[in-house]
Motif scaffolding. Structure first.
Motif, PDB file in Angstrom:
ATOM      1  N   HIS A 132       0.862  -1.182   0.000  1.00 15.44           N
ATOM      2  CA  HIS A 132       0.000   0.000   0.000  1.00 15.44           C
ATOM      3  C   HIS A 132       0.897   1.230   0.000  1.00 15.44           C
ATOM      4  CE1 HIS A 132      -4.137   1.208   0.127  1.00 15.44           C
ATOM      5  NE2 HIS A 132      -3.958   2.028   1.156  1.00 15.44           N
ATOM      6  N   ASP A 136      -2.503   1.820   6.185  1.00  9.04           N
ATOM      7  CA  ASP A 136      -3.952   1.764   6.335  1.00  9.04           C
ATOM      8  C   ASP A 136      -4.327   0.423   6.963  1.00  9.04           C
ATOM      9  OD1 ASP A 136      -6.536   2.569   6.231  1.00  9.04           O
ATOM     10  OD2 ASP A 136      -6.749   2.495   4.049  1.00  9.04           O
ATOM     11  N   THR A 210     -16.335   7.094  -1.189  1.00  8.65           N
ATOM     12  CA  THR A 210     -15.029   6.428  -1.177  1.00  8.65           C
ATOM     13  C   THR A 210     -14.820   5.629   0.118  1.00  8.65           C
ATOM     14  OG1 THR A 210     -14.031   8.478  -0.332  1.00  8.65           O
ATOM     15  CG2 THR A 210     -13.910   8.096  -2.696  1.00  8.65           C
ATOM     16  N   MET A 214     -14.165   1.604   0.426  1.00  3.09           N
ATOM     17  CA  MET A 214     -12.906   1.099   0.976  1.00  3.09           C
ATOM     18  C   MET A 214     -13.090   0.180   2.181  1.00  3.09           C
ATOM     19  SD  MET A 214     -10.108   1.778  -0.571  1.00  3.09           S
ATOM     20  CE  MET A 214      -9.002   1.413   0.779  1.00  3.09           C
ATOM     21  N   TYR A 215     -14.019   0.501   3.083  1.00  2.25           N
ATOM     22  CA  TYR A 215     -14.029  -0.171   4.380  1.00  2.25           C
ATOM     23  C   TYR A 215     -15.288  -0.990   4.686  1.00  2.25           C
ATOM     24  CZ  TYR A 215     -10.141   3.030   5.084  1.00  2.25           C
ATOM     25  OH  TYR A 215      -8.963   3.709   4.952  1.00  2.25           O
ATOM     26  N   TYR A 222     -11.307  -7.354  -0.945  1.00  2.33           N
ATOM     27  CA  TYR A 222     -10.218  -6.393  -0.993  1.00  2.33           C
ATOM     28  C   TYR A 222      -9.256  -6.751  -2.122  1.00  2.33           C
ATOM     29  CZ  TYR A 222     -11.508  -4.359   3.511  1.00  2.33           C
ATOM     30  OH  TYR A 222     -12.176  -3.721   4.514  1.00  2.33           O
ATOM     31  N   ASP A 227      -7.104  -0.896  -4.563  1.00  3.70           N
ATOM     32  CA  ASP A 227      -7.415  -0.021  -3.437  1.00  3.70           C
ATOM     33  C   ASP A 227      -6.410   1.115  -3.286  1.00  3.70           C
ATOM     34  OD1 ASP A 227      -9.559  -1.603  -2.966  1.00  3.70           O
ATOM     35  OD2 ASP A 227      -8.736  -2.598  -1.196  1.00  3.70           O
ATOM     36  N   SER A 231      -7.336   4.897  -2.513  1.00  4.17           N
ATOM     37  CA  SER A 231      -6.760   5.547  -1.325  1.00  4.17           C
ATOM     38  C   SER A 231      -6.053   6.848  -1.699  1.00  4.17           C
ATOM     39  CB  SER A 231      -5.769   4.603  -0.634  1.00  4.17           C
ATOM     40  OG  SER A 231      -6.419   3.460  -0.171  1.00  4.17           O
TER      41      SER A 231
END
Length: 274
Positions: A132, A136, A210, A214-215, A222, A227, A231
Motif C-alpha cells: 500500500h 492503512d 469512497t 474502501m471499508y 479487498y 485499493d 486511497s
C-alpha cells in the motif's frame, strides 16, 4: 479558504467556522500521508518505522473520522439556517457549534484509538512489506500472521455504524431543507439555498462514497493494488477538491474573494459566473 474566511468579517458565522475546521482537517488529513508517500515515490528506501506506521495510521483515521462527523454537523447547520433563518443566530450560537466541533474531534480520536490499538496488537511475524502507499488498516491486516477475524468485524461494524449515523443525519437534515426550499416564494432565495447546499452535498457524496467502497465490504473483496488508487484519490484529490467545491459554488465566498483580493488588484479583471 480558512484565510479568506478569517479576513472577511461578513463570513464570520457558524457555517464558515465549520468550513475553517474542514479546511484544517483536510490539510492535516493529507499531510499525515502525502509527504511520506512522495518520499516513497522518489526514493529507493521505502521503509517506515513501526512507531511511524502507528502514528500515521492513528492520525489518518482520526482526521478521516472527524471529517465524517463534521460533515454531519454541517448538514444540521444548513438545516437550521434554511428551515428557520430568523432563529439561526440563537439556534447555532457558540454554545451549540463549538460542542459539535469538539464532539466530532472526540469521535475521531476515539475511533482512531480503538482501531490503532486493535491493529497493532496483532503479530506481524511473516512479511513486513505493506502493499500500500501508507499504513492503512486493510493492508496491515493482510500481512498479519494472527487471526484477524475480530479486527475485520471491528472495522466493518465501527465504520459501518459511523457511516449509517452520519449519513442519516445528512439525509434527514436535507429532507427538511428540501421541504423548506419548496415553500420559499422567492426564486432568488431558492437559488441561494440550492447553491449553498449543493456544494455540501457534493462534498458529502464524494467523501462518503469512497469510505463505503474502501471499508464497508467483505474482506474477501479487498484488492490491494486497486485499493491503492482509491486511497490516493481520497487522501490527496478530495482534500484538494473540497476548497474548490465549497468556494466556486458559493456566492458569498465568491463575493468575499472579490472584496479581499480586489483590494490588492488581483481579481479586478476576473468575473465569476454561477
Amino acid at each position: 479558504m480558512a484565510l479568506l474566511i478569517t479576513m472577511d468579517s461578513r463570513l464570520h458565522n457558524p457555517m464558515y467556522y465549520f468550513l475553517i475546521v474542514l479546511s484544517i482537517l483536510d490539510a492535516c488529513y493529507s499531510s499525515a500521508v502525502t509527504p511520506k508517500m512522495l518520499v516513497n515515490f522518489l526514493s529507493e528506501n521505502k521503509a517506515i518505522s513501526y512507531l511511524g506506521c502507528v502514528a500515521q495510521m492513528f492520525l489518518f483515521v482520526t482526521f478521516g473520522t472527524t471529517e465524517c462527523f463534521l460533515l454531519a454537523a454541517m448538514a444540521y447547520d444548513r438545516y437550521v439556517a434554511i428551515y428557520n433563518p430568523l432563529l439561526y443566530a440563537v439556534s447555532m450560537s457558540p454554545r451549540v457549534y463549538v460542542p459539535l466541533i469538539i464532539a466530532s474531534c472526540i469521535g475521531g480520536i476515539s475511533n482512531a484509538s480503538i482501531q490503532t490499538v486493535a491493529t497493532f496488537s496483532l503479530s506481524f511475524c511473516a512479511s513486513n512489506e505493506i502493499r500500500h502507499v501508507f499504513c492503512d488498516i486493510p493492508p496491515l491486516l493482510a500481512i498479519s500472521c494472527s487471526d484477524t477475524h475480530t479486527n475485520q468485524l471491528l472495522l466493518f461494524y465501527f465504520v459501518g455504524s459511523i457511516e449509517i449515523v452520519t449519513i442519516l443525519i445528512v439525509l434527514i437534515s436535507y429532507g427538511f431543507i428540501l421541504l423548506a426550499i419548496l415553500r420559499m416564494r422567492s426564486a432568488e432565495g431558492r437559488s441561494k439555498a440550492f447553491s449553498t447546499c449543493g456544494s455540501h452535498l457534493t462534498g458529502v457524496s464524494v467523501y462518503h462514497g469512497t469510505i463505503l467502497f474502501m471499508y464497508v465490504r467483505p474482506s474477501s473483496s479487498y484488492a490491494l493494488d486497486h485499493d491503492m488508487i482509491v486511497s490516493t484519490f481520497y487522501t490527496i484529490v478530495i482534500p484538494m477538491l473540497n476548497p474548490i467545491i465549497y468556494s466556486l459554488r458559493n456566492k458569498d465566498v465568491k463575493e468575499a474573494m472579490r472584496r479581499v483580493f480586489g483590494k490588492i488588484g488581483v481579481f479586478n479583471k476576473v468575473s465569476f459566473h454561477s
